[in-house]
Write a protein that holds these residues in place. Structure first.
Motif, PDB file in Angstrom:
ATOM      1  N   ALA A  97       0.001   1.517  -8.945  1.00 53.03           N
ATOM      2  CA  ALA A  97       0.735   0.426  -8.312  1.00 53.03           C
ATOM      3  C   ALA A  97       1.959   0.017  -9.122  1.00 53.03           C
ATOM      4  CB  ALA A  97      -0.189  -0.772  -8.100  1.00 53.03           C
TER       5      ALA A  97
ATOM      6  N   LEU B 247       2.222  -4.827  -2.091  1.00 49.82           N
ATOM      7  CA  LEU B 247       1.914  -4.975  -3.508  1.00 49.82           C
ATOM      8  C   LEU B 247       1.099  -6.237  -3.763  1.00 49.82           C
ATOM      9  CD1 LEU B 247       5.407  -3.964  -4.889  1.00 49.82           C
ATOM     10  CD2 LEU B 247       3.275  -2.766  -5.375  1.00 49.82           C
TER      11      LEU B 247
ATOM     12  N   LEU C 296       5.803  -0.789  -7.740  1.00 53.11           N
ATOM     13  CA  LEU C 296       6.567  -1.999  -8.025  1.00 53.11           C
ATOM     14  C   LEU C 296       7.936  -1.658  -8.600  1.00 53.11           C
ATOM     15  CD1 LEU C 296       6.926  -5.022  -8.326  1.00 53.11           C
ATOM     16  CD2 LEU C 296       5.628  -4.913 -10.467  1.00 53.11           C
TER      17      LEU C 296
ATOM     18  N   SER D  43      -2.316  -9.411  -1.091  1.00 49.40           N
ATOM     19  CA  SER D  43      -1.131  -8.559  -1.189  1.00 49.40           C
ATOM     20  C   SER D  43      -0.064  -9.025  -0.212  1.00 49.40           C
ATOM     21  CB  SER D  43      -1.490  -7.098  -0.907  1.00 49.40           C
ATOM     22  OG  SER D  43      -2.402  -6.599  -1.858  1.00 49.40           O
TER      23      SER D  43
END
Length: 293
Positions: free
Chosen positions: A221, A237, A225, A163
């Motif tokens: 997630a 992310l 984003l 990430s």
């Protein structure tokens, strides 16, 4: 004694006209083959064979029993063909679950390629931001990105998910670019609710847990984003989801010397026993082809 073997011995005896010939074909002693014939007659409660010094022939009950034996052998052969490695063409329906970002960025294209190789398999892909109960939801396979898995589940390791901390250029132009971890606490930090309101970073040999605050926390997630791309704040992310945005300059990677936790990616399932061949070949395909940055 095994009744399935008994009906096979009986059918071979009827076919070859001799207990001795059936025994030789099946790799049994004549005495053992005779015991299986006796079991069949005891099982059906009827004499099945006329025995003479020259040959054997079927009684009326024997002819009826032979027809049933042939049907049962067809069923047994069909069940055997369902076992791993026996069916020439894997087939069947699979229910698979994954989170939205992984499904969109990585799995969809892989599944299209997989299904071209195995056209007799159908995949029902359930996209969700929560961990489904595999038994309750009838899930054959879950692709999960997680630090730990439930101990009752089986898993195949598929790799690791790296990430990055990032934000949009528009956000940074307005709010400024942080030069240290401490300065992150002055920014709108959007968080993944499953991991709480703290980010963990690795720097050289040091592990740093940093409490953060922000206007959005979500279990999905893909929402993080979208919010980051719209300039709503910064977030940690998956690299696979943002690498193209970073390369195009739409997102900016922040503090690259501080690395967020890497999480294991696993194919998770309920049991290893009697696994359908379709499920087995999909797991093997993912192990071979899933490559995350």
């Amino acid at each position: 004694m095994d009744r399935i073997t008994a009906l096979i011995v009986f059918a071979e005896t009827a076919k070859r006209g001799s207990i001795t010939a059936a025994a030789e074909h099946l790799g049994l002693s004549r005495a053992m083959a005779s015991r299986y014939i006796a079991l069949m007659e005891e099982w059906t409660g009827s004499r099945l064979l006329h025995r003479t010094t020259r040959k054997l022939s079927l009684t009326v009950a024997g002819e009826q029993a032979l027809l049933l034996c042939q049907e049962i052998r067809t069923l047994v052969d069909g069940l055997t063909a369902m076992g791993p490695g026996i069916t020439a063409v894997p087939r069947g329906k699979l229910k698979v679950t994954a989170d939205a970002l992984l499904a969109e960025c990585c799995l969809t294209g892989m599944l299209i390629d997989f299904l071209q190789i195995y056209p007799e398999i159908e995949v029902n892909l359930q996209v969700t931001g929560r961990s489904l109960d595999l038994a309750e939801e009838g899930i054959d396979l879950a692709i999960r990105i997680a630090a730990t898995l439930a101990p009752a589940l089986y898993a195949r390791h598929l790799g690791y998910c790296s990430s990055v901390l990032c934000a949009s250029k528009a956000y940074l132009d307005k709010q400024g670019t942080p030069g240290s971890l401490r300065e992150l606490q002055d920014h709108n930090c959007l968080t993944y609710s499953c991991f709480g309101h703290a980010w963990r970073f690795h720097h050289e040999n040091e592990v740093i847990d940093l409490p953060v605050t922000g206007s959005i926390s979500t279990n999905e997630a893909a929402i993080l984003l979208k919010a980051v791309k719209m300039g709503g704040g910064m977030a940690v992310l998956p690299l696979f989801a943002v690498q193209e945005e970073i390369a195009a300059g739409r997102l900016v990677r922040l503090l690259p010397e501080y690395e967020p936790d890497r999480l294991a990616v696993s194919a998770v399932y309920l049991t290893q026993k009697k696994m359908p061949q379709a499920q087995r070949v999909l797991i093997d395909y993912l192990v071979k082809h899933l490559r995350l940055p």
